[in-house]
Design an enzyme around this catalytic site. Structure first.
Site, PDB file in Angstrom:
ATOM      1  N   PRO A  95      41.711  47.877  40.698  1.00 21.03           N
ATOM      2  CA  PRO A  95      42.098  47.203  39.283  1.00 21.03           C
ATOM      3  C   PRO A  95      42.457  46.448  39.372  1.00 21.03           C
ATOM      4  O   PRO A  95      42.809  45.391  39.436  1.00 21.03           O
ATOM      5  CB  PRO A  95      43.886  48.444  39.859  1.00 21.03           C
ATOM      6  CG  PRO A  95      43.751  48.121  41.587  1.00 21.03           C
ATOM      7  CD  PRO A  95      42.901  48.054  41.117  1.00 21.03           C
ATOM      8  N   GLU A  96      41.952  46.389  37.477  1.00 25.04           N
ATOM      9  CA  GLU A  96      42.272  44.658  37.089  1.00 25.04           C
ATOM     10  C   GLU A  96      43.224  44.596  35.884  1.00 25.04           C
ATOM     11  O   GLU A  96      43.907  45.945  35.333  1.00 25.04           O
ATOM     12  CB  GLU A  96      40.618  44.195  36.608  1.00 25.04           C
ATOM     13  CG  GLU A  96      40.142  44.270  38.346  1.00 25.04           C
ATOM     14  CD  GLU A  96      38.432  43.331  37.663  1.00 25.04           C
ATOM     15  OE1 GLU A  96      37.985  43.046  36.825  1.00 25.04           O
ATOM     16  OE2 GLU A  96      37.845  43.914  38.629  1.00 25.04           O
ATOM     17  N   LYS A 135      47.779  41.464  36.653  1.00 21.94           N
ATOM     18  CA  LYS A 135      47.889  42.495  37.025  1.00 21.94           C
ATOM     19  C   LYS A 135      48.925  42.862  38.179  1.00 21.94           C
ATOM     20  O   LYS A 135      49.473  44.091  38.460  1.00 21.94           O
ATOM     21  CB  LYS A 135      46.707  42.636  38.736  1.00 21.94           C
ATOM     22  CG  LYS A 135      45.271  42.470  37.999  1.00 21.94           C
ATOM     23  CD  LYS A 135      44.603  41.743  38.923  1.00 21.94           C
ATOM     24  CE  LYS A 135      43.069  40.728  38.852  1.00 21.94           C
ATOM     25  NZ  LYS A 135      42.615  40.069  39.756  1.00 21.94           N
ATOM     26  N   HIS A 147      47.941  58.415  51.977  1.00 27.73           N
ATOM     27  CA  HIS A 147      48.066  57.173  51.406  1.00 27.73           C
ATOM     28  C   HIS A 147      49.626  57.093  50.542  1.00 27.73           C
ATOM     29  O   HIS A 147      49.729  56.524  49.754  1.00 27.73           O
ATOM     30  CB  HIS A 147      47.437  56.858  50.860  1.00 27.73           C
ATOM     31  CG  HIS A 147      46.110  56.808  50.999  1.00 27.73           C
ATOM     32  ND1 HIS A 147      44.916  57.765  50.342  1.00 27.73           N
ATOM     33  CD2 HIS A 147      45.390  57.189  52.591  1.00 27.73           C
ATOM     34  CE1 HIS A 147      43.675  57.342  51.595  1.00 27.73           C
ATOM     35  NE2 HIS A 147      44.078  56.580  52.439  1.00 27.73           N
ATOM     36  N   ARG A 188      44.317  51.238  51.402  1.00 24.03           N
ATOM     37  CA  ARG A 188      44.377  50.137  52.139  1.00 24.03           C
ATOM     38  C   ARG A 188      45.439  48.767  52.310  1.00 24.03           C
ATOM     39  O   ARG A 188      45.506  47.980  52.777  1.00 24.03           O
ATOM     40  CB  ARG A 188      43.289  49.193  51.641  1.00 24.03           C
ATOM     41  CG  ARG A 188      41.819  50.215  51.654  1.00 24.03           C
ATOM     42  CD  ARG A 188      40.719  49.737  50.734  1.00 24.03           C
ATOM     43  NE  ARG A 188      40.321  48.214  51.462  1.00 24.03           N
ATOM     44  CZ  ARG A 188      39.171  47.502  50.693  1.00 24.03           C
ATOM     45  NH1 ARG A 188      39.048  47.645  49.814  1.00 24.03           N
ATOM     46  NH2 ARG A 188      39.363  47.012  51.147  1.00 24.03           N
ATOM     47  N   ARG A 223      32.545  37.529  47.877  1.00 23.31           N
ATOM     48  CA  ARG A 223      32.022  38.733  47.407  1.00 23.31           C
ATOM     49  C   ARG A 223      30.790  39.250  46.713  1.00 23.31           C
ATOM     50  O   ARG A 223      30.378  37.594  46.617  1.00 23.31           O
ATOM     51  CB  ARG A 223      32.969  38.689  46.347  1.00 23.31           C
ATOM     52  CG  ARG A 223      33.415  37.708  45.130  1.00 23.31           C
ATOM     53  CD  ARG A 223      34.488  37.991  45.192  1.00 23.31           C
ATOM     54  NE  ARG A 223      35.578  38.219  45.326  1.00 23.31           N
ATOM     55  CZ  ARG A 223      37.231  37.656  45.025  1.00 23.31           C
ATOM     56  NH1 ARG A 223      37.347  37.778  43.687  1.00 23.31           N
ATOM     57  NH2 ARG A 223      38.313  37.246  45.528  1.00 23.31           N
TER      58      ARG A 223
END
Length: 306
Positions: free
Chosen positions: A2-3, A61, A109, A129, A281
């Site tokens: 998500p940005e 964000k 989750h 995560r 990255r």
DNA sequence: CCTGCCGCCTGCGCGC
DNA sequence: TGCGCGCAGGCGGCAG
């Protein structure tokens, strides 16, 4: 991942489902989800019931729920956070995951669950995560002090392009680092950084200090445009990790020109898109349209794994 | 003060 | 077939 566009989609969904509702109960299923909350899970559970939500706000964000007494609840989705309105379809349980009746009815989750005294749908915070999380911010309804260091994002009505250009040119770093620095301009992550640089035909390692105002302006304008277009189609979804509060995907992944397009032809010139390791990255770019800086000891930043 | 790197996390897919 | 590892990457903290 998500940005800004994805978080804005979530903010709008939460606005629909949270505003004017009073929290009745909070359950925390994973302590890491409230690790930023000073009082821990027990305090987070205790402090929220009785509060009503007046608005859901966003900077970059970060999201926060403004509460009726001027406090706030901060939320960050991290890499894999989701808000889901109970009753929307949830991703299926992995095979063998459910080992009891309790787990069979609870998504693995699920980290935090909010219930409301109107008896309406619960709101769940899920996060595979656990890079995301929530915390209570006393007096933070307008802007929590925990978020005050985050720069305004390009969709903020008070965003200043001139100021952001100046901030970029003031940095002694490379352009992609500056774009990902949330204190320079917020909301941009790896996907939209690569897309913005592709649109502006600028290489990720171009030094910011030597960038002209027109070039820096072009990069930021491209970032604003690509995020605006992504928002219009519900954001970017690669898989079930990013969905809106109703469990639905966005469509912008079909419009990506560079990110994830390794070896596929550049939509502009046909040169195969390349993937470099940069900042530990991936950076996707067109080696023809986006020429590396050819300064002194020119080498196209080949550090790290590839 | 400024820049840049590390560690935190889980699940998937690939290669041996 | 199974296991180990690379990879996804935002952000706070901290070293230099």
């Amino acid at each position: 991942m998500p940005e800004l566009p994805e978080v804005e989609v979530v903010r709008r969904g939460l606005t629909t489902h949270l505003v004017d509702r009073r929290i009745a109960e909070v359950e925390v299923y994973h302590d890491r989800a409230v690790r930023r909350h000073a009082g821990g899970a027990a305090d987070f559970r205790a402090v929220l019931p009785g509060h009503s939500i007046t608005a859901v706000r966003r900077r970059g964000k970060y999201l926060w729920w403004a509460l009726d007494d001027g406090d706030a609840v901060i939320a960050h989705l991290g890499m894999s956070g989701q808000f889901r309105v109970n009753g929307s379809p949830t991703p299926p349980l992995p095979p063998g995951e459910a080992t009891s009746v309790t787990e069979a009815i609870r998504h693995p989750h699920l980290r935090i669950r909010f219930t409301f005294d109107d008896g309406g749908p619960d709101v769940d915070f899920l996060d595979q995560r656990t890079f995301g999380g929530m915390s209570f911010a006393p007096g933070g309804a307008d802007l929590p002090q925990e978020i005050a260091h985050i720069a305004r994002d390009p969709l903020d009505p008070d965003f200043s392009l001139v100021a952001a250009v100046a901030a970029i040119r003031h940095k002694h770093t490379e352009i992609k680092r500056a774009l990902l620095d949330q204190t320079v301009v917020s909301g941009i992550g790896n996907i939209y950084a690569d897309e913005a640089l592709w649109r502006a035909k600028v290489h990720y390692a171009r030094p910011t200090a030597s960038m002209t105002r027109p070039v820096a302006t072009a990069v930021l304008t491209a970032a604003t445009e690509v995020m605006t277009q992504a928002l219009a189609v519900g954001g970017t979804s690669f898989d079930a990790l990013y969905v809106n509060v109703n469990g639905e995907s966005g469509y912008f992944d079909r419009s990506l020109n560079a990110y994830g397009q390794q070896d596929r032809p550049c939509p502009r010139c046909g040169t195969p898109i390349r993937r470099d390791a940069f900042m530990n990255r991936s950076s996707f770019f067109c080696p023809h349209c986006q020429r590396p800086p050819r300064t002194h000891a020119s080498r196209p930043a080949r550090a790290g794994r590839t």
